[in-house]
Write a protein that holds these residues in place. Structure first.
Motif, short mmCIF file in Angstrom:
data_model
loop_
_atom_site.label_atom_id
_atom_site.label_comp_id
_atom_site.label_asym_id
_atom_site.label_seq_id
_atom_site.Cartn_x
_atom_site.Cartn_y
_atom_site.Cartn_z
N TYR A 121 34.41 36.91 39.02
CA TYR A 121 33.66 37.77 38.12
C TYR A 121 33.56 37.14 36.73
CZ TYR A 121 34.67 41.61 41.38
OH TYR A 121 34.77 42.41 42.47
N THR A 122 32.42 37.28 36.11
CA THR A 122 32.29 37.07 34.68
C THR A 122 32.28 38.48 34.10
OG1 THR A 122 30.99 35.07 35.00
CG2 THR A 122 30.88 36.10 32.83
N ILE A 123 33.24 38.74 33.24
CA ILE A 123 33.38 40.09 32.70
C ILE A 123 33.20 40.06 31.18
CG2 ILE A 123 34.87 40.85 34.57
CD1 ILE A 123 37.28 40.54 32.68
N ASP A 124 32.93 41.22 30.63
CA ASP A 124 32.86 41.36 29.18
C ASP A 124 34.29 41.27 28.65
OD1 ASP A 124 32.86 42.38 26.54
OD2 ASP A 124 31.15 43.68 26.97
N PRO A 125 34.61 40.28 27.81
CA PRO A 125 36.00 40.13 27.36
C PRO A 125 36.49 41.31 26.51
CG PRO A 125 34.56 38.61 26.20
CD PRO A 125 33.74 39.25 27.27
N HIS A 126 35.58 42.14 26.04
CA HIS A 126 35.97 43.32 25.27
C HIS A 126 36.19 44.53 26.16
CE1 HIS A 126 35.11 41.07 21.66
NE2 HIS A 126 33.93 40.76 22.16
N LYS A 127 35.99 44.34 27.48
CA LYS A 127 36.13 45.45 28.41
C LYS A 127 37.06 45.11 29.58
CE LYS A 127 31.70 47.51 27.29
NZ LYS A 127 30.45 48.04 27.85
N VAL A 128 38.10 44.35 29.29
CA VAL A 128 39.06 43.99 30.34
C VAL A 128 39.76 45.24 30.87
CG1 VAL A 128 41.16 42.68 30.87
CG2 VAL A 128 39.35 41.64 29.49
N ALA A 129 40.11 46.17 30.01
CA ALA A 129 40.78 47.40 30.47
C ALA A 129 39.87 48.20 31.40
CB ALA A 129 41.20 48.25 29.27
N GLU A 130 38.58 48.25 31.08
CA GLU A 130 37.63 48.96 31.93
C GLU A 130 37.49 48.27 33.29
OE1 GLU A 130 37.23 48.27 28.74
OE2 GLU A 130 36.36 49.99 27.72
N PHE A 131 37.47 46.93 33.27
CA PHE A 131 37.40 46.19 34.53
C PHE A 131 38.67 46.43 35.35
CE2 PHE A 131 38.21 42.56 37.25
CZ PHE A 131 37.04 42.54 37.99
N GLU A 132 39.82 46.46 34.69
CA GLU A 132 41.08 46.70 35.41
C GLU A 132 41.07 48.07 36.08
OE1 GLU A 132 45.91 46.56 34.81
OE2 GLU A 132 44.62 45.93 33.17
#
Length: 101
Positions: free
Chosen positions: A8-19
Motif C-alpha cells: 500500500y501507498t498510504i497517506d503518511p498523515h493517516k497512519v492511525a486511520e489505516f491501522e
C-alpha cells in the motif's frame, strides 16, 4: 498455498486511520478461510508504505474468498471505512508461492 502480498501507498498523515482499517481485515480473512500474517506499518525509512501478507490454500480458495467478499457486510464496512478516511492512496497486489524446506 498462495501468498497474497499487498503493498500500500498510504497517506503518511493517516497512519492511525489505516491501522484501524487493517485491524478490521485480519479477523475477516481468518474467518473466511485464509491465514492473515499481519500488516506491517511504516516505522523507519519510507513513511507512506504499508504491507499486508495473507495466505490461502490455493488460488481457487482466494478467488472464492474474493467472490464472497462482495456480499459480506463486514468486508463492505471495512471498504466503507477507508472510503471515509481516505488513508489508502494506491495498492499493488501480487501472488507468490512459498519455498518450503
Amino acid at each position: 498455498m498462495i501468498i497474497c502480498y499487498l503493498r500500500y501507498t498510504i497517506d503518511p498523515h493517516k497512519v492511525a486511520e489505516f491501522e484501524e482499517y487493517a485491524r478490521l481485515w485480519i479477523p475477516i480473512v481468518n474467518r473466511m478461510g485464509g491465514t492473515h500474517h499481519g500488516y506491517f506499518l511504516p516505522s523507519e525509512g519510507a513513511n507512506n508504505i504499508a504491507i499486508a501478507l495473507f495466505s490461502f490454500p490455493s488460488l481457487a480458495a482466494y478467488e472464492d474468498y474474493r467472490t464472497r467478499m462482495a456480499s459480506e457486510p463486514e468486508c463492505q464496512a471495512a471498504f466503507d471505512l477507508d472510503k471515509r478516511n481516505r488513508s489508502i492512496i494506491s495498492y499493488e497486489r501480487s501472488f507468490m508461492r512459498p519455498v518450503l524446506g
